[in-house]
Design a protein around this motif. Structure first.
Motif, mmCIF file in Angstrom:
data_model
loop_
_atom_site.group_PDB
_atom_site.id
_atom_site.type_symbol
_atom_site.label_atom_id
_atom_site.label_comp_id
_atom_site.label_asym_id
_atom_site.label_seq_id
_atom_site.Cartn_x
_atom_site.Cartn_y
_atom_site.Cartn_z
ATOM 1 N N LEU A 229 15.059 59.115 12.733
ATOM 2 C CA LEU A 229 16.145 59.045 13.597
ATOM 3 C C LEU A 229 16.280 59.966 14.563
ATOM 4 N N VAL A 230 15.461 59.691 15.327
ATOM 5 C CA VAL A 230 15.400 60.409 16.491
ATOM 6 C C VAL A 230 16.183 61.017 17.631
ATOM 7 N N ILE A 231 16.436 62.263 17.273
ATOM 8 C CA ILE A 231 18.004 62.657 18.780
ATOM 9 C C ILE A 231 17.634 63.309 19.529
ATOM 10 N N VAL A 232 17.732 62.912 20.433
ATOM 11 C CA VAL A 232 17.483 63.208 21.988
ATOM 12 C C VAL A 232 18.163 64.550 22.305
ATOM 13 N N LEU A 233 17.909 65.606 22.558
ATOM 14 C CA LEU A 233 18.542 67.028 22.372
ATOM 15 C C LEU A 233 18.557 67.209 24.279
ATOM 16 N N ASP A 234 19.108 67.485 25.002
ATOM 17 C CA ASP A 234 19.532 68.113 25.770
ATOM 18 C C ASP A 234 18.421 69.491 26.406
ATOM 19 N N VAL A 235 18.142 70.117 27.657
ATOM 20 C CA VAL A 235 17.361 70.923 27.706
ATOM 21 C C VAL A 235 17.321 72.425 26.926
ATOM 22 N N ASN A 236 16.463 72.929 26.131
ATOM 23 C CA ASN A 236 15.873 73.843 25.710
ATOM 24 C C ASN A 236 14.270 73.356 25.842
ATOM 25 N N ASP A 237 14.026 74.103 26.995
ATOM 26 C CA ASP A 237 12.876 73.823 27.124
ATOM 27 C C ASP A 237 11.206 74.597 26.926
ATOM 28 N N ASN A 238 12.228 75.960 25.560
ATOM 29 C CA ASN A 238 10.733 76.481 25.367
ATOM 30 C C ASN A 238 10.813 76.347 23.425
ATOM 31 N N ALA A 239 9.544 75.892 22.677
ATOM 32 C CA ALA A 239 9.861 75.515 21.662
ATOM 33 C C ALA A 239 8.899 76.837 20.756
ATOM 34 N N PRO A 240 9.899 77.080 19.481
ATOM 35 C CA PRO A 240 8.840 78.419 19.177
ATOM 36 C C PRO A 240 7.359 78.260 19.011
ATOM 37 N N VAL A 241 6.497 79.236 19.063
ATOM 38 C CA VAL A 241 4.903 78.726 18.601
ATOM 39 C C VAL A 241 5.243 80.290 18.119
ATOM 40 N N ASP A 270 12.745 81.989 25.197
ATOM 41 C CA ASP A 270 14.139 81.181 25.177
ATOM 42 C C ASP A 270 14.902 82.942 25.001
ATOM 43 N N GLU A 271 16.348 82.969 26.021
ATOM 44 C CA GLU A 271 17.096 83.743 25.072
ATOM 45 C C GLU A 271 18.675 82.725 24.043
ATOM 46 N N GLY A 272 18.642 83.998 23.910
ATOM 47 C CA GLY A 272 20.656 83.584 23.250
ATOM 48 C C GLY A 272 19.942 82.667 21.973
ATOM 49 N N ILE A 273 20.736 81.868 21.663
ATOM 50 C CA ILE A 273 20.399 80.952 20.355
ATOM 51 C C ILE A 273 19.675 80.109 20.829
ATOM 52 N N ASN A 274 19.206 80.147 22.005
ATOM 53 C CA ASN A 274 17.489 79.049 21.585
ATOM 54 C C ASN A 274 16.667 80.067 21.424
ATOM 55 N N GLY A 275 16.885 81.317 21.262
ATOM 56 C CA GLY A 275 15.143 82.308 20.873
ATOM 57 C C GLY A 275 15.395 82.563 19.556
ATOM 58 N N GLU A 276 16.824 82.154 18.791
ATOM 59 C CA GLU A 276 16.455 83.190 17.477
ATOM 60 C C GLU A 276 16.330 81.385 16.019
ATOM 61 N N LEU A 277 15.212 83.062 15.568
ATOM 62 C CA LEU A 277 14.608 81.540 15.368
ATOM 63 C C LEU A 277 15.000 81.927 13.131
ATOM 64 N N THR A 278 14.232 80.765 12.953
ATOM 65 C CA THR A 278 14.566 80.741 11.315
ATOM 66 C C THR A 278 13.405 80.027 10.783
ATOM 67 N N TYR A 279 13.467 80.543 9.947
ATOM 68 C CA TYR A 279 11.696 80.123 9.140
ATOM 69 C C TYR A 279 12.067 79.336 7.551
ATOM 70 N N SER A 280 11.645 78.251 7.541
ATOM 71 C CA SER A 280 11.788 76.996 6.336
ATOM 72 C C SER A 280 10.137 77.049 6.068
ATOM 73 N N PHE A 281 10.135 76.418 3.903
ATOM 74 C CA PHE A 281 8.960 75.672 4.073
ATOM 75 C C PHE A 281 9.607 74.538 4.039
ATOM 76 N N ARG A 282 8.703 73.106 4.358
ATOM 77 C CA ARG A 282 8.586 72.062 4.904
ATOM 78 C C ARG A 282 9.168 70.747 3.862
ATOM 79 N N ASN A 283 7.604 71.715 2.541
ATOM 80 C CA ASN A 283 7.724 70.600 1.376
ATOM 81 C C ASN A 283 8.320 71.397 0.625
ATOM 82 N N GLU A 284 10.055 71.702 0.473
ATOM 83 C CA GLU A 284 10.613 72.359 -0.916
ATOM 84 C C GLU A 284 10.221 71.204 -1.977
#
Length: 587
Positions: A229-241, A270-284
């Motif tokens: 299910l691909v959900i298209v989001l409005d612009v948060n134009d910087n992804a984490p790197v 990004d600033e605000g909530i768009n710049g706050e990062l959380t880390y998680s394992f993909r293969n839990e």
């Protein structure tokens, strides 16, 4: 119909391989067979009697048996047909996981000669597992301004089979925006990635429903599906790197629980909530989350439980950094677990002769045992030794098996029992060692005759002795044991004054006590020469002799007697006439 075809494929896949060559130390041939997995119990593996050069009935007569260490017995011998057969249904995936080829090694022991023959059976994979996803449905959130060729990691896919039967590729349901590609490394799991082929427009289409199909290369092909299910989001134009696409760390297995291993760092401008990062394992879903802890705020990875190099030598995981606008990035983490010397060597006694005859020739095999160390590298390399002052030596056989042999003739009368200390030590730092005691009893043979303390004796007895009186006791010593040391006594068949010596004296065969059979008369016999024989009860018996001189002592048992002149027989007084002319001194 499919089950029938599967059985036909299985029955047609049984192939027998006999490995060429002769093992250099044990003179044992390497024998190799190959069978498909999932065969029924009792299925034919190979004609082991023929490959060992034996008749089927010789398997039981010569004590042919399987020796293996660790895992449960997968194969057994059919003594009637001389065949090696399966002891139960074998699941290659349970036995070897993703390892290919899947080889099961063990040894055939011929007990009467203590010969070992290494056997290797390859378990061939069949396509009995369907590719699968850890979840049936996955949501992927993508910014509407994502550029074409952007890649989005999907869920991990698993297929327990190997080779062509394992996961080979993916298909994506027909659509106008996406394709699927695969990220993989050699001998690593395949991770599908969603590739954006055409720019998105949230206002035109906010949600895309896709079906991802994973297929293997078996015959017939097996497949599994998951909904995307691909959900298209409005612009948060910087992804984490992440600062690196893959993080590598090497750690010793004896780290304390809770030790921090590394810290992953991802940035988002990004600033605000768009710049706050959380880390998680993909293969839990796998063991990663049980072994390691990931701080969702700091990206620090630490241990949750003790590590064991012998259980798992490396861990490959994927960490996702996601910002508040649902954009994410992923990085691979490879943790290599280094071995430390935490396992002492072990000794497994396979066969032991608890008793050995003292006349056995040098080179006689006393015991067969194997040594093993669960560590790797120098920590798993083993030196095996016994004390040098013993008449034994160690000789290496196949794999990690050793023979314990005699080096010279044994003497039970010198040493009747041995406690042989086998010491195994690894090459770790510091080294670990194990000692095992092997007890051996030396069995007696009749190699020593009875021995008298002296070769000759003299003894005395008064004449007029009582009949049956004991004269003396003789004793001979035999250093052997059991019947070989049981001594009996007898008199040799000599004569005295025309009569057998045994008519004058007798000897108790068990105690060695001599008895007078009659009363001796000094005036008739002044001494008697005897020979006493001591014999053991061995087979054949051994004996020795001793000379005995019996001296008769005189007693005053005779009154003086006048022989001349003789006394008249008529009772009158005897008269002796002398001439009148007799001079002094006349007789």
């Amino acid at each position: 119909m499919a089950a029938l075809q599967k059985r036909r494929r299985r029955s047609g896949m049984v192939v027998l391989f006999i490995l060429l060559g002769i093992l250099w130390e044990a003179r044992a041939r390497q024998i190799r067979y190959s069978i498909p997995e999932e065969l029924d119990k009792g299925s034919f593996v190979g004609n082991i009697a023929h490959d060992l050069g034996l008749e089927p009935q010789e398997l039981a007569e010569r004590g042919v048996r399987i020796v293996s260490r660790g895992r449960s017995q997968l194969f057994t011998l059919n003594p009637r047909s001389g065949s090696l057969v399966t002891a139960g249904r074998i699941d290659r995936e349970e036995l070897c996981a993703q390892t290919a080829p899947c080889l099961v090694s063990f040894n055939i022991l011929i007990e009467d000669k203590l010969n070992l023959y290494p056997i290797e059976v390859e378990i061939v994979d069949i396509n009995d597992n369907t590719p699968g996803f850890f979840r049936e449905e996955l949501e992927v959130k993508i910014l509407e301004n994502a550029v074409p060729s952007s890649r989005f990691p999907l869920m991990e896919v698993y297929d327990l089979d190997v080779g062509m039967n394992s996961l080979q590729g993916f298909r994506l349901s027909e659509n106008s925006h996406f394709s699927v590609d695969v990220w993989s490394e050699a001998n690593r799991p395949k991770y599908p990635e969603l590739v954006l082929e055409r720019a998105l427009d949230r206002e035109g289409e906010a949600i895309h429903h896709l079906v991802l199909t994973a297929v293997d290369g078996g015959d017939p092909v097996r497949s599994g599906t998951a909904r995307i299910l691909v959900i298209v989001l409005d612009v948060n134009d910087n992804a984490p790197v992440f600062t690196r696409p893959i993080y590598r760390v090497s750690i010793p297995e004896n780290l304390p629980v809770g030790t921090q291993l590394l810290r992953l760092t991802a940035t988002d401008p990004d600033e605000g909530i768009n710049g706050e990062l959380t880390y998680s394992f993909r293969n839990e879903e796998d063991k990663i989350s049980e072994t390691f802890k990931l701080d969702s705020n700091l990206g620090e990875i630490s241990t949750l439980q003790s590590l064991d190099h012998e259980e798992s030598r490396f861990y490959l995981m994927e960490v996702v950094a996601q910002d508040g606008g649902a954009l994410l990035a992923s990085a691979k983490v490879l943790i290599t677990v280094q071995d430390v010397n935490d396992n002492a060597p072990e000794v497994i006694l396979t066969s032991l002769a608890g008793s050995i005859s003292e006349d056995c020739p040098p080179g006689t095999v006393i015991a067969l045992f194997s040594v093993h160390d669960a560590d790797s590298g120098e920590n798993g390399e083993i030196l095996c030794s016994i004390p040098r002052n013993l008449p034994f030596k160690l000789e290496k056989s196949v794999d990690n098996y050793y023979h314990l042999l005699t080096t010279k003739a044994l003497d039970r009368e010198e040493i009747s029992d041995y406690n042989i200390t086998v010491t195994v030590i690894d090459l770790g730092n510091p080294p670990l060692s194990t000692e095992t005691q092997i007890s051996l009893t030396v069995a007696d043979i009749n190699d020593n005759p009875p021995i008298f303390p002296h070769t000759s004796y003299s003894t005395y007895i008064l004449e007029n002795n009582s009949r049956g009186i004991s004269i003396l006791s003789v004793t001979a010593y035999d250093p052997d044991s059991g019947n070989n040391a049981k001594v009996t006594y007898s008199l040799t068949e000599d004569t005295f004054q025309g009569m057998p010596v045994s008519s004058y004296v007798s000897i108790n065969s068990n105690t060695g006590i001599l008895y007078a059979l009659g009363s001796f008369d000094y005036e008739q016999i002044k001494d008697l020469q005897l020979r006493v024989m001591a014999s053991d009860s061995g087979d054949p018996p051994l004996s020795s002799n001793m000379s005995l001189r019996l001296l008769i002592l005189d007693q005053n048992d005779n009154a003086p007697e006048i022989l001349y002149p003789s006394i008249p027989t008529d009772g009158s007084t005897g008269v002796e006439l002398a001439p009148r002319s007799a001079e002094p001194g006349y007789l």
